[in-house]
Enzyme design. Structure first.
Site, PDB file in Angstrom:
ATOM      1  N   ASP A   9      34.778  36.229  39.044  1.00 26.15           N
ATOM      2  CA  ASP A   9      35.227  36.198  40.133  1.00 26.15           C
ATOM      3  C   ASP A   9      34.269  35.979  41.202  1.00 26.15           C
ATOM      4  O   ASP A   9      33.044  36.286  41.129  1.00 26.15           O
ATOM      5  CB  ASP A   9      35.949  37.495  40.284  1.00 26.15           C
ATOM      6  CG  ASP A   9      36.562  37.876  41.730  1.00 26.15           C
ATOM      7  OD1 ASP A   9      37.521  36.870  42.220  1.00 26.15           O
ATOM      8  OD2 ASP A   9      36.245  38.972  42.154  1.00 26.15           O
ATOM      9  N   ASP A  11      34.646  37.017  45.516  1.00 27.32           N
ATOM     10  CA  ASP A  11      35.020  37.937  46.457  1.00 27.32           C
ATOM     11  C   ASP A  11      34.438  39.242  45.776  1.00 27.32           C
ATOM     12  O   ASP A  11      35.418  39.962  44.763  1.00 27.32           O
ATOM     13  CB  ASP A  11      35.857  37.834  47.271  1.00 27.32           C
ATOM     14  CG  ASP A  11      36.021  36.659  48.124  1.00 27.32           C
ATOM     15  OD1 ASP A  11      35.016  36.405  49.245  1.00 27.32           O
ATOM     16  OD2 ASP A  11      36.496  35.673  47.779  1.00 27.32           O
ATOM     17  N   THR A  43      38.623  32.117  40.589  1.00 24.45           N
ATOM     18  CA  THR A  43      38.463  32.734  42.074  1.00 24.45           C
ATOM     19  C   THR A  43      39.972  32.438  42.506  1.00 24.45           C
ATOM     20  O   THR A  43      40.441  31.284  42.081  1.00 24.45           O
ATOM     21  CB  THR A  43      37.670  32.397  43.082  1.00 24.45           C
ATOM     22  OG1 THR A  43      37.557  32.805  44.155  1.00 24.45           O
ATOM     23  CG2 THR A  43      37.526  30.589  43.159  1.00 24.45           C
ATOM     24  N   GLY A  44      40.327  33.399  43.272  1.00 29.20           N
ATOM     25  CA  GLY A  44      41.694  33.143  44.180  1.00 29.20           C
ATOM     26  C   GLY A  44      41.458  32.071  45.134  1.00 29.20           C
ATOM     27  O   GLY A  44      42.175  31.722  45.839  1.00 29.20           O
ATOM     28  N   ASP A 217      36.839  42.567  40.180  1.00 25.85           N
ATOM     29  CA  ASP A 217      36.889  43.781  40.787  1.00 25.85           C
ATOM     30  C   ASP A 217      38.260  44.142  41.426  1.00 25.85           C
ATOM     31  O   ASP A 217      38.412  45.131  41.989  1.00 25.85           O
ATOM     32  CB  ASP A 217      35.763  43.869  42.126  1.00 25.85           C
ATOM     33  CG  ASP A 217      36.171  42.706  43.059  1.00 25.85           C
ATOM     34  OD1 ASP A 217      36.477  43.035  44.228  1.00 25.85           O
ATOM     35  OD2 ASP A 217      36.513  41.598  42.838  1.00 25.85           O
ATOM     36  N   ASN A 220      44.022  40.725  41.147  1.00 23.92           N
ATOM     37  CA  ASN A 220      44.181  39.588  40.696  1.00 23.92           C
ATOM     38  C   ASN A 220      42.938  39.321  39.543  1.00 23.92           C
ATOM     39  O   ASN A 220      43.363  38.226  38.930  1.00 23.92           O
ATOM     40  CB  ASN A 220      44.117  38.503  41.709  1.00 23.92           C
ATOM     41  CG  ASN A 220      42.579  38.383  42.573  1.00 23.92           C
ATOM     42  OD1 ASN A 220      41.968  39.280  42.383  1.00 23.92           O
ATOM     43  ND2 ASN A 220      42.347  37.318  42.836  1.00 23.92           N
TER      44      ASN A 220
END
Length: 270
Positions: A9, A11, A43-44, A217, A220
């Site tokens: 991930d 962020d 990642t989102g 973290d 999602n």
């Protein structure tokens, strides 16, 4: 050590709280790649605000954006690329109903496109701060089905808008809520989640599930950490994510938690 698929991930995980990748992280990820492991960003974020990080890490592997709605290899044509879109009719319906719904901004995004009907407030730094004429969202500019629709709303109206979208289009889409101080809803194709993209990558590269290491973290990341053979929560992760994970990094994202964990676990040379 057998080849690992390492899914990271961005962020709160790979990036520190200044949204930067530390030199230590760059060095460790490059060492992991050199040792024969596959490192993939999952990642989102849309592609437009993750491409520079991909390049900084000097990756050549697939990247997953929009929480799994887009899987591609940047800068090249990859036969394995896939995307899941939503009907542009849904976006246009939101535009038509923005007077009846408390929407402050409607945006539609794809791999290389960004369209919005307003500039976002300065606090939403994930969005462009200027809009060119050809980036204005309208019936004429939205010619393809987008990968994602983002709705910026007042905090107290978040649930109303979310319920409205699900009531109208719940069979076609899922609605995610961004964390943090601003109320942002993200609408993607139904069933999108990071774990499905990770499973797809593992199949493409013939890597067994037990050889997947996933770092995250936030909410999602939950399915991805649960799916991976080794799900690793950051020291700064939410309690729920820590509860799902097989392990927790000793250090947080501001102190090279991911890099230090990988270096030790993969026994990478300093």
């Amino acid at each position: 050590m057998s080849q690992k698929l390492i899914t990271i991930d961005l962020d709160g995980t790979t990036l520190n709280s200044q949204n930067q990748v530390s030199p230590k992280t760059v060095a460790v990820i490059q060492a992991a790649t050199k040792a024969g492991h596959l490192v993939s960003i999952v990642t989102g974020r849309p592609y437009r605000i993750s491409a520079a990080i991909y390049d900084q890490l000097q990756l050549k592997t697939p990247m997953v954006n929009f929480n799994g709605a887009l899987t591609h290899i940047p800068h090249q044509h990859w036969q394995g690329e896939y995307k899941r879109t939503i009907s542009k009719a849904i976006v246009l319906d939101m535009l038509d109903n923005q007077q009846n719904l408390p929407l402050k901004m409607v945006a539609a995004e794809g791999k290389h496109t960004y369209l919005a009907n307003h500039l976002p407030p300065a606090s939403l730094n994930f969005f462009p701060t200027t809009l060119a004429q050809d980036q204005l969202l309208s019936r004429t500019s939205l010619i393809r089905n987008p990968t994602s629709m983002v709705l910026f709303v007042d905090a107290h109206q978040e649930q109303v808008v979310r319920n409205t979208v699900l009531h109208r289009y719940g069979q076609q889409v899922d609605v995610g809520v961004w964390g943090g101080p601003t109320s942002v809803l993200e609408v993607v194709s139904k069933g999108i989640q990071k774990a499905k993209a990770v499973a797809y990558l593992a199949k493409e590269y013939h890597i067994d599930r037990q050889n997947i290491i996933a770092f995250g973290d936030e909410h999602n990341d939950a399915e991805m950490l649960a799916y991976a053979g080794r799900g690793v929560a950051m020291r700064n992760a939410t309690p729920i994510i820590k509860g799902i994970a097989n392990d927790i990094t000793e250090f947080d994202n501001n102190h090279d938690g991911l890099a230090r964990y990988l270096e030790a676990y993969l026994k990478l040379a300093n």
